[in-house]
Design an enzyme around this catalytic site. Structure first.
Site, PDB file in Angstrom:
ATOM      1  NE  ARG A  71      -3.443   0.390   3.000  1.00 27.79           N
ATOM      2  CZ  ARG A  71      -3.094   0.054   4.248  1.00 27.79           C
ATOM      3  NH1 ARG A  71      -2.106   0.685   4.870  1.00 27.79           N
ATOM      4  NH2 ARG A  71      -3.730  -0.907   4.866  1.00 27.79           N
ATOM      5  CE1 TYR A 126     -11.213  22.192  -8.965  1.00 22.73           C
ATOM      6  CE2 TYR A 126     -10.765  20.923  -6.995  1.00 22.73           C
ATOM      7  CZ  TYR A 126     -11.193  20.993  -8.304  1.00 22.73           C
ATOM      8  OH  TYR A 126     -11.589  19.843  -8.932  1.00 22.73           O
ATOM      9  CG  ASP A 132      -4.384  23.998  -5.738  1.00 26.28           C
ATOM     10  OD1 ASP A 132      -3.590  23.725  -6.658  1.00 26.28           O
ATOM     11  OD2 ASP A 132      -5.570  23.614  -5.721  1.00 26.28           O
ATOM     12  CE  LYS A 162      -7.691  19.406 -12.932  1.00 21.81           C
ATOM     13  NZ  LYS A 162      -7.957  20.343 -11.847  1.00 21.81           N
TER      14      LYS A 162
HETATM   15  C1  LIG Z   1      -8.553  19.953 -10.581  1.00 20.14           C
HETATM   16  C2  LIG Z   1      -8.010  20.752  -9.457  1.00 20.14           C
HETATM   17  C3  LIG Z   1      -7.846  20.178  -8.198  1.00 20.14           C
HETATM   18  C4  LIG Z   1      -8.307  18.775  -7.869  1.00 20.14           C
HETATM   19  O1  LIG Z   1      -7.744  17.785  -8.615  1.00 20.14           O
HETATM   20  P1  LIG Z   1      -8.496  16.372  -8.784  1.00 20.14           P
HETATM   21  O2  LIG Z   1      -7.435  15.440  -9.154  1.00 20.14           O
HETATM   22  O3  LIG Z   1      -9.545  16.577  -9.830  1.00 20.14           O
HETATM   23  O4  LIG Z   1      -9.109  16.050  -7.454  1.00 20.14           O
HETATM   24  C5  LIG Z   1      -7.307  20.954  -7.204  1.00 20.14           C
HETATM   25  N1  LIG Z   1      -6.941  22.237  -7.430  1.00 20.14           N
HETATM   26  C6  LIG Z   1      -7.091  22.812  -8.622  1.00 20.14           C
HETATM   27  C7  LIG Z   1      -6.663  24.233  -8.800  1.00 20.14           C
HETATM   28  C8  LIG Z   1      -7.621  22.100  -9.671  1.00 20.14           C
HETATM   29  O5  LIG Z   1      -7.808  22.683 -10.853  1.00 20.14           O
END
Ligand SMILES: *Cc1c(COP(=O)(O)O)cnc(C)c1O
Length: 388
Positions: free
Chosen positions: A50, A103, A176, A201
């Site tokens: 894990r 977000y 973030d 992303k």
């Molecule tokens: C898409 C996104 C997230 C979350 O990512 P996931 O993998 O879809 O959970 C977090 N922060 C930002 C700025 C995003 O665009």
């Protein structure tokens, strides 16, 4: 031996694997240990799958290189990285200050889960000066959570200054950093404690894998993040880690191209009569361009623009006329996408007038001429619907 036993023992990995440029993808919950002594020797052996095997370890290594980190934890999605880091570091009685342009799912997690566990949440306007933000933080403020630029409206913050002031007060800072993909802005070098990304992303880059990461330099924080993942029981698969690592290899060239395409399209949009305003921090004259130019080394392909005021039907006519841009959430892949942002902005405390309906574009790797022609078709449809 019987057929059952022979089938179970056939085809086991015998010795060293042939060397390929990527790591082997190991699939395993069970890890076979070499001796009875090793069964409980967690200091020297991976004793259970894990925690991740070869591909996950290789990805963590690559991400630590990208972020300038001492350690990186992996999570099954970007939002899991954010919730996981907060769960690992916050406790009942703490307060967390979250930027208002965050977000939206982060707000959902904070309001629905963190609050239930006794953590106080306060949202701050991204335009708050760092001195005010940190100066007015309460004694129970444990963390400041930033997202810069915000992924719909693209406000920026003076991150290095917030980090510096917060450190003096013993407040953790987290960001973030998905827009910069760990490459165009390096939060840990600017004094931020935690750099979090939705790898889903740009690092993945192909719109087909979910994952998140949290990177830190302070070994104590690295340890607490890793413990948090372990306590919560999260795991990512070897296949997904392999796919992420493959994306990481080409991240710089994709970002360079998508950033350049994005800037070219933003500059073109600014001159179109149907457009009221551009929100791209990398474009001179846009809000917070100076902060971007000071702290960032480039732009990705994500930005917004406001159409001149028009009806929802006209906005839909614009979007429905697009053929090269897909309509879809998410971003960071090779393909261009568009969404209308306004329905997501109503949860905010610091509302702003952006000048008209706000459209977010993610510019992919298509030729910019084709993307511009597509947008022109959309703008024609908008003008027609708005006029008629
Ligand atoms: C898409 C996104 C997230 C979350 O990512 P996931 O993998 O879809 O959970 C977090 N922060 C930002 C700025 C995003 O665009």
């Amino acid at each position: 031996m019987s057929d059952e036993t022979r089938l179970i023992h056939a085809g086991k990995t015998k010795g060293p694997l042939a060397k390929t440029v990527g790591p082997p993808i190991q699939k395993g919950s069970t890890v076979l240990l070499p001796s009875a002594e090793a069964l409980y020797d967690d200091a020297h052996y991976t004793t259970y799958g894990r925690a991740g095997l070869s591909a996950q370890a290789a990805l963590c290594d690559g991400l630590a290189t990208l972020e300038g980190a001492v350690g990186v934890s992996l999570y099954p999605s970007g939002i899991a990285a954010i919730s996981g880091a907060m769960m690992a570091l916050l406790k009942a009685g703490d307060e967390v200050l979250i930027v208002d342009n965050v977000y939206k799912p982060v707000r959902r997690f904070a309001d629905n889960v963190l609050k239930r566990f006794g953590v106080t949440i306060a949202y701050f306007d991204p335009a708050t000066p760092p001195e005010t933000l940190v100066g007015e933080a309460s004694d129970s403020t444990r963390m400041i959570f930033m997202e810069t630029p915000g992924s719909l409206t693209f406000e920026m913050q003076d991150v290095p200054r917030v980090a510096e002031l917060a450190r003096e007060r013993g407040i953790l800072t987290a960001i973030d950093n998905t827009w910069a993909a760990g490459l165009l802005f390096r939060p840990l070098e600017h004094g931020v404690d935690l750099s979090i990304q939705a790898l889903t992303k740009y690092v993945g880059g192909h719109s087909d894998v979910f994952m998140g990461s949290a990177a830190a330099r302070d070994p104590k924080l690295v340890r607490r993040l890793a413990d948090g993942v372990n306590h919560m029981g999260w795991a990512v698969s070897g296949e997904d880690a392999y796919a992420m690592l493959r994306g990481l290899r080409t991240l710089p060239v994709r970002l360079e191209k998508q950033g350049a395409n994005g800037l070219a399209i933003a500059a073109w949009l600014r001159d179109q009569p149907e457009v009221a305003a551009l929100y791209h921090p990398g474009l001179a004259g846009c809000p917070d361009h100076q902060l971007w130019a000071r702290d960032f080394t480039g732009a990705c392909g994500l930005f917004s623009f406001a159409l001149k005021p028009g009806s929802k039907a006209a906005v839909n006519a614009f979007l429905d006329a697009l053929k090269v841009f897909g309509l879809g959430f998410s971003w960071g892949g090779f393909e261009s996408l568009a969404i209308w942002c306004d329905p997501q902005l109503s949860v905010r405390e610091a509302r702003r007038d952006y000048g008209g309906p706000l459209i977010r574009l993610h510019v992919g790797l298509e030729h910019p001429d084709d993307l511009i022609a597509d947008l022109r078709t959309g703008l024609d449809a908008y003008a027609k619907a708005a006029g008629g």
